[in-house]
Design an enzyme around this catalytic site. Structure first.
Site, PDB file in Angstrom:
ATOM      1  N   GLY A   1      11.923  85.499 134.144  1.00 14.61           N
ATOM      2  CA  GLY A   1      10.229  85.645 134.549  1.00 14.61           C
ATOM      3  C   GLY A   1       9.552  86.802 133.971  1.00 14.61           C
TER       4      GLY A   1
ATOM      5  N   CYS B   1      -1.892  89.453 156.896  1.00 16.98           N
ATOM      6  CA  CYS B   1      -1.691  87.997 157.375  1.00 16.98           C
ATOM      7  C   CYS B   1      -0.938  87.876 158.742  1.00 16.98           C
ATOM      8  CB  CYS B   1      -1.094  87.335 156.332  1.00 16.98           C
ATOM      9  SG  CYS B   1      -1.300  85.630 156.485  1.00 16.98           S
TER      10      CYS B   1
ATOM     11  N   HIS C   1      -4.162  87.746 151.492  1.00 16.03           N
ATOM     12  CA  HIS C   1      -2.994  88.706 151.025  1.00 16.03           C
ATOM     13  C   HIS C   1      -3.373  89.011 149.592  1.00 16.03           C
ATOM     14  CE1 HIS C   1       0.382  86.640 153.002  1.00 16.03           C
ATOM     15  NE2 HIS C   1      -0.507  85.624 153.288  1.00 16.03           N
TER      16      HIS C   1
ATOM     17  N   GLU D   1      -1.999  91.433 148.205  1.00 23.32           N
ATOM     18  CA  GLU D   1      -0.941  91.805 146.966  1.00 23.32           C
ATOM     19  C   GLU D   1      -0.933  90.867 146.027  1.00 23.32           C
ATOM     20  OE1 GLU D   1      -0.535  90.538 150.108  1.00 23.32           O
ATOM     21  OE2 GLU D   1       1.143  89.140 150.385  1.00 23.32           O
TER      22      GLU D   1
HETATM   23  N1  GLN Z   1       2.138  82.486 160.480  1.00 23.97           N
HETATM   24  C1  GLN Z   1       0.761  82.649 160.335  1.00 23.97           C
HETATM   25  C2  GLN Z   1      -0.072  81.713 160.018  1.00 23.97           C
HETATM   26  O1  GLN Z   1       0.254  80.470 159.566  1.00 23.97           O
HETATM   27  C3  GLN Z   1       0.712  83.888 159.158  1.00 23.97           C
HETATM   28  C4  GLN Z   1       1.133  83.410 157.749  1.00 23.97           C
HETATM   29  C5  GLN Z   1       1.146  84.428 156.782  1.00 23.97           C
HETATM   30  O2  GLN Z   1       1.512  85.512 157.205  1.00 23.97           O
HETATM   31  N2  GLN Z   1       1.216  84.008 155.531  1.00 23.97           N
HETATM   32  O3  GLN Z   1      -1.116  81.905 160.184  1.00 23.97           O
END
Ligand code: GLN
Length: 559
Positions: free
Chosen positions: A18, A382, A508, A510
């Site tokens: 990659g 998240c 997210h 990142e």
């Molecule tokens: N498990 C949590 C949700 O589904 C957080 C998901 C995550 O951190 N990507 O909302």
């Protein structure tokens, strides 16, 4: 019509195909060529969204909401190639499409077979990437290792593709291993000869070899590989272990890989250079002035790949702050009871990343409490945000047993819960809240300070949400809601008053960080950690990048 490059791998997996592919993309872009990148994955899952990080590593999310292979993250970090749903093709998608057509009656009267129906469908997806757009080169990386049963249809499709498009329009690059046998004190070429031979049996003659090696390849050895593998000597490229992945394009360029590719593909010669990349990314990665330690508290910390984009984003933030970010990977399950000092007293910032499932949750919540009470810069992402909300509910609002309904359906304080539209979801694949959504940022907040904008867009991958029922209770106790979706319908960012830097987001960030364009939130988080240095360790970086192999950044797992 664009030119095409297929990249295959041989001998063993994990050679960095990659990164090699992304580096080739970078090289060609430096010449002013417009490229598109794509990964062909031989597994039967439609996408990696339903796979565990233990199986697959990180699931990378695109702007348009596709759950994809983590190599697409490398493509986006190294290049400007558009990345989306079409960029990751799997055996599962291909068969799904063919079987749907068969049921519809599209092949009425015929026997549906791997050749030509599956291979046609694969070729169609390779062409789809550039359809209606103007690209100079399409780079398709084929997952797996040559010799695997499951990658055969992809290789056969690539072989046919070259036949149809013409030799001057398609190049095959093969990444292989030249191992150093310590007992003999020698580099060995036999595995490379075998894997090039296996490709040839399928009808593909590799044009260029990228030889992964820990020692330099001598001129003689290159000639030997060239002779036995039937390639030009200048097409035998050394892919040595390097200190930072961002050095790989420079290493390829030094050996003239871009010229060889352009010559084979009859692309007009343009010089191009990677001077900015070297100055702004590689040199700053290798020779930083400062050093800062960030503790990442998660449950997949022993895996190199599970939080790939996150680790990279921290490093990008290091580049922005002229600092080496030492990442301490801390297993949240070890924080479930006992003192946290051993794990957390020596870090300058604490980050809790995303995740699924109950395991290790209480450890994450305790780490967040530690960060909040000890005023250590904290960044939650998240699930990390959801845990921060749970922690604050339990310890700041005295909501005993507060939880997410993902982990306790019967909690008396469901501070994180499912939206109505998610309640009725029956199929788990591809049904989360996925991809880019806009977010409104409130002024006078850490988020606004970092972004400098009132409207941003970030990528999501989650099912559960902040429960608006408790919103006012939280605000009263000092939780600032600084980012919302659709004027408050969903909470996207929370922050703590009376804390130097405590921010958690439902999205997210990142996935959008690049080495030459670090993400504002990561940048601000690392900056604060560096400024405060709560661990009290020294701020200046040790000057010994030569010693750290592969990554110029240290990561360690705390035992
Ligand atoms: N498990 C949590 C949700 O589904 C957080 C998901 C995550 O951190 N990507 O909302």
């Amino acid at each position: 019509m664009p030119k095409h490059i297929f990249i295959t791998g041989g001998v063993v997996s994990s050679l960095g195909k990659g990164i090699a592919s992304a580096s080739i993309g970078k090289l060609l872009e430096a010449k002013g060529l417009k490229i598109a990148m794509q990964k062909l994955d031989p597994y039967i899952n439609v996408d990696p969204g339903t796979m565990s990080p233990y199986q697959h590593g990180e699931v990378y999310v695109t702007e348009d909401g596709a759950e994809t292979d983590l190599d697409l993250g490398h493509y986006e970090r190294f290049t400007n190639s558009p990345i989306g749903k079409l960029s990751n093709v799997t055996t599962g998608q291909v068969y799904h499409a063919v079987i749907t057509k068969e049921r519809r009656g599209d092949y009425l009267g015929g026997t549906v077979q791997v050749v030509p129906h599956i291979t046609d469908e694969i070729k169609e997806r390779i062409r789809a990437v550039s359809r209606g757009k103007r690209y100079d080169v399409v780079i398709s990386e084929i997952g797996g290792t040559v010799g695997d049963i499951e990658s055969l249809p992809f290789l056969e499709a690539a072989r046919q593709f070259r036949q149809e498009e013409g030799r001057e329009n398609v190049v095959f690059i093969h990444l292989t291993l030249v191992p150093f046998i310590r007992a003999a004190g020698e580099l060995k070429t036999k595995p490379t000869q075998h894997s090039v031979g296996t490709l040839r049996e399928i009808g593909i003659q590799a044009d260029i070899l990228l030889c992964r090696t820990e020692k330099r390849l001598s001129k003689d050895l290159r000639s030997k590989i060239a002779l036995f593998c039937n390639v030009d000597p200048e097409a035998v490229i050394e892919a040595r272990d390097v200190r930072s992945i961002y050095e790989v394009p420079l290493m390829f360029k030094e050996q003239g890989l871009d010229q060889v590719i352009c010559r084979y593909l009859r692309l007009e010669y343009k010089a191009g250079n990677l001077n900015d990349w070297k100055k702004d990314v590689v040199d700053r990665t290798l020779y930083p002035k400062y050093q800062v330690t960030i503790g990442v508290v998660g449950k997949y910390v022993e895996l190199q790949d599970a939080y790939k984009s996150l680790y990279e984003a921290l490093r990008h933030a290091g580049i922005a702050n002229d600092a080496r970010v030492v990442i301490k990977r801390i297993n949240s399950e070890r924080l479930m009871k006992g003192s946290l000092e051993h794990y957390l007293s020596k870090v300058d910032g604490i980050l809790v990343p995303g995740g699924f499932g109950n395991r290790g949750i209480e450890g994450k919540i305790r780490a967040i409490k530690y960060a909040r009470e000890n005023k250590i810069p904290f960044f939650g992402i998240c699930l990390g945000m959801q845990c921060a909300v749970i922690e604050f509910a339990r310890n700041g609002l005295e909501m005993k047993g507060a939880h997410s309904t993902e982990f306790n359906k019967k909690t008396s304080y469901p501070v994180i819960s499912l939206l109505e539209e998610q309640e009725n979801v029956a199929n788990l694949g591809g049904t989360m809240r996925l991809g880019a959504y806009p977010c409104e940022i409130k002024k006078n907040s850490l988020a606004y300070e970092a972004y400098g904008a009132e409207e941003i867009s970030e990528r999501h991958r989650h099912r559960y949400e902040f429960n608006n029922k408790y919103r006012e209770d939280f605000i009263k106790k000092g939780l600032r809601i600084s980012g919302v979706y659709q004027s408050g319908k969903l909470v996207e960012i929370v922050e703590l008053e009376n804390h130097p830097w405590f921010l958690a987001c439902q999205f997210h960030p990142e996935f959008k960080s690049k080495p030459d364009k670090p993400h504002p939130l990561f940048k601000a988080f690392v900056q604060k950690a560096l400024e405060l240095k709560p661990s009290g360790s020294k701020k200046e970086a040790d000057k010994k990048p030569e010693e750290t192999q592969e990554h110029a950044y240290e990561t360690s797992t705390v035992k």
